[in-house]
Scaffold this motif. Structure first.
Motif, mmCIF file in Angstrom:
data_model
loop_
_atom_site.group_PDB
_atom_site.id
_atom_site.type_symbol
_atom_site.label_atom_id
_atom_site.label_comp_id
_atom_site.label_asym_id
_atom_site.label_seq_id
_atom_site.Cartn_x
_atom_site.Cartn_y
_atom_site.Cartn_z
ATOM 1 N N GLU B 166 10.402 -11.110 17.372
ATOM 2 C CA GLU B 166 9.448 -10.438 18.711
ATOM 3 C C GLU B 166 8.113 -12.102 18.559
ATOM 4 N N GLN B 167 7.802 -12.092 17.271
ATOM 5 C CA GLN B 167 6.597 -12.864 17.458
ATOM 6 C C GLN B 167 6.600 -14.451 18.122
ATOM 7 N N HIS B 168 7.782 -15.062 17.138
ATOM 8 C CA HIS B 168 8.196 -16.413 17.668
ATOM 9 C C HIS B 168 9.948 -16.886 18.297
ATOM 10 N N GLY B 169 9.844 -15.739 18.641
ATOM 11 C CA GLY B 169 11.367 -15.977 19.489
ATOM 12 C C GLY B 169 12.564 -15.055 18.742
ATOM 13 N N ALA B 170 13.729 -15.959 19.814
ATOM 14 C CA ALA B 170 14.921 -15.367 18.813
ATOM 15 C C ALA B 170 15.476 -16.541 18.473
ATOM 16 N N HIS B 171 15.185 -18.147 18.720
ATOM 17 C CA HIS B 171 16.096 -19.046 17.507
ATOM 18 C C HIS B 171 15.213 -19.081 16.223
ATOM 19 N N THR B 172 13.902 -19.166 16.500
ATOM 20 C CA THR B 172 13.659 -19.071 14.497
ATOM 21 C C THR B 172 13.858 -18.110 13.807
ATOM 22 N N ALA B 173 14.220 -16.506 14.795
ATOM 23 C CA ALA B 173 14.653 -15.648 14.202
ATOM 24 C C ALA B 173 16.122 -16.197 13.483
ATOM 25 N N ARG B 174 16.747 -16.911 14.562
ATOM 26 C CA ARG B 174 18.051 -16.548 13.389
ATOM 27 C C ARG B 174 17.890 -18.294 12.737
ATOM 28 N N LEU B 175 17.246 -18.958 12.608
ATOM 29 C CA LEU B 175 16.937 -20.454 11.355
ATOM 30 C C LEU B 175 16.217 -19.008 10.090
ATOM 31 N N SER B 176 14.956 -17.815 10.771
ATOM 32 C CA SER B 176 15.204 -17.347 9.356
ATOM 33 C C SER B 176 16.086 -17.111 8.555
ATOM 34 N N ARG B 177 17.116 -16.315 9.543
ATOM 35 C CA ARG B 177 18.467 -15.470 8.520
ATOM 36 C C ARG B 177 18.827 -16.224 7.875
ATOM 37 N N GLY B 178 18.833 -17.755 8.413
ATOM 38 C CA GLY B 178 19.550 -19.146 7.421
ATOM 39 C C GLY B 178 18.891 -19.135 6.221
ATOM 40 N N ALA B 179 17.482 -19.181 6.523
ATOM 41 C CA ALA B 179 16.704 -19.307 4.795
ATOM 42 C C ALA B 179 17.088 -18.263 3.468
ATOM 43 N N GLY B 180 16.704 -16.633 4.694
ATOM 44 C CA GLY B 180 17.313 -15.267 4.061
ATOM 45 C C GLY B 180 18.718 -16.223 3.397
ATOM 46 N N ARG B 181 19.325 -16.755 3.584
ATOM 47 C CA ARG B 181 21.175 -16.633 3.401
ATOM 48 C C ARG B 181 21.070 -17.467 1.931
ATOM 49 N N ILE B 182 20.347 -18.833 2.522
ATOM 50 C CA ILE B 182 20.008 -19.676 1.247
ATOM 51 C C ILE B 182 19.060 -19.043 -0.032
ATOM 52 N N LEU B 183 18.016 -18.828 -0.241
ATOM 53 C CA LEU B 183 17.434 -17.984 -0.962
ATOM 54 C C LEU B 183 18.244 -16.652 -1.497
#
Lengths: 111, 279
Positions: B166-183
């Motif tokens: 919502e705040q930063h767009g679908a692109h950033t959300a997708r990147l964040s989900r990938g980051a969550g997977r690494i963590l």
């Protein structure tokens, strides 16, 4: 590399530099990308790399590698991408890449 | 896709030799720049589509690679201390048979890796550029521990990802989900803050260092300290700019770093490095 088909008129259907041929080639490369999960994806000129195929930018790096393997020096993807802003890369369609590749192949033929 | 064995993992590397992306190859020995990307949401693609081709066209041999756990480099479950990232890079340069001292350019965490590499392999570093980074000192590990613990809590929650969308767009959300997977699948969040550091006086960094900051990110507060402690240091603070310097000001960043690399390019350093090692 010179054949009957590639020395005749520009845009000859079936020629390597024909947009339809390039589209089929790029679609095949995309379906064969490792880890991208596009085995059965529908790919047209209007398909968006980012929103439709959900490709990560690292997948585009792999695609650039496939293009280099297939077309060699004739198509310089790095140069094409260097001219694009980040938001343009995000909004990139398959058709835009197809046109660039086809035009590069024709330019290489003209020498 | 080029993969190179780097110790216990396989590293994805992309090279663009000088002149490969248009322009002309320089006469004599070209400088070599190694780009090091940031943590979690990043990969070599950030350079491949921005600075990489521009540097190649400007007559620089470009090396871009994915850090361990990122992009198409292996993602072991454990082993994410800073020294592991630094050793991967040393193995990578060995594998590429790169004997020239390299200009290291790192974004965010990549800048910390670059500075650590220069500290622990001084003979292999011609210069360091840190873009929105901290050097690998004890205070840095504290900041990372906090940030990574927070990210690991939040990025695995669907509501957090929805909020980011919502705040930063679908692109950033997708990147964040990938980051969550690494963590979630590695010990990176504990390993990075527990790795080796350098002394607070920064005396371990002996090569020239360029530090670029955005004035709104908070990291620019390091400027006086960096200038006081490092004998050969240039700092640049970009106005009205947050942490995403590389993404939001690629042209400015390119010009700054290219000028820097050219000013610190000493052709024939390969021979000098060999002679230096023999002494």
């Amino acid at each position: 590399m010179t054949t009957e088909a590639t020395t005749t008129a520009t845009g000859t259907p079936g020629a390597e530099h024909d947009e339809g041929t390039v589209l089929r080639q790029i679609a095949t490369m995309l379906r064969e990308l490792p880890d991208a999960g596009l085995d059965d994806a529908e790919i047209t000129r209007e398909t968006l790399f980012h929103d439709d195929l959900e490709l990560e930018s690292i997948d585009l790096v792999a695609l650039a590698g496939s293009l280099r393997e297939h077309y060699g020096e004739r198509v310089n993807v790095a140069l094409f991408i260097a001219d694009l802003e980040l938001d343009e890369i995000i909004a990139l369609t398959v058709g835009q890449l197809v046109d660039y590749v086809a035009e590069s192949l024709r330019a290489a033929e003209r020498g | 896709m080029a993969k190179i064995r780097t110790g216990d993992i396989t590293t994805h590397v992309q090279r663009l030799p000088a002149g490969a992306a248009g322009g002309t190859a320089p006469e004599g020995e070209a400088p070599v720049v190694v780009f090091v990307h940031g943590l979690l949401t990043d990969s070599l693609a950030s350079y491949y589509f921005t600075l990489g081709p521009a540097f190649s066209a400007a007559g620089v041999d470009v090396v871009m690679y994915d850090l361990r756990g990122h992009g198409r480099t292996d993602r072991p479950r454990t082993g994410y201390q800073l020294e592991a990232f630094v050793e991967d890079l040393a193995y990578l340069l060995d594998g590429l048979e790169e004997e020239r001292p390299v200009h290291l350019v790192g974004n965010s965490f990549g800048g910390t890796v670059a500075a650590a590499f220069a500290a622990w392999h001084p003979e292999r570093a011609a210069s360091v550029t840190m873009i929105e980074s901290e050097p690998p000192v004890a205070a840095w590990t504290g900041h990372m521990a906090e940030g990574l613990a927070h990210a690991r809590r939040e990025l695995v929650r669907d509501e957090a990802i929805d909020w980011i969308a919502e705040q930063h767009g679908a692109h950033t959300a997708r990147l964040s989900r990938g980051a969550g997977r690494i963590l979630a699948s590695t010990t990176l969040a504990e390993d990075i803050p527990s790795g080796r550091v350098i002394d607070d006086d920064l005396s371990a960094i002996r090569c020239p260092l360029l530090a670029v900051f955005g004035d709104e990110s908070g990291l620019s507060a390091q400027v006086p300290e960096l200038e006081a402690k490092l004998p050969d240091c240039r700092t640049v603070v970009l106005p009205r700019q947050g942490h995403s310097v590389l993404v939001e000001q690629p042209t400015r960043t390119r010009d700054l770093v290219l000028d820097w690399v050219r000013a610190h390019h000493v052709p024939g350093r390969r021979a000098a490095a060999v002679a230096g090692a023999a002494r």
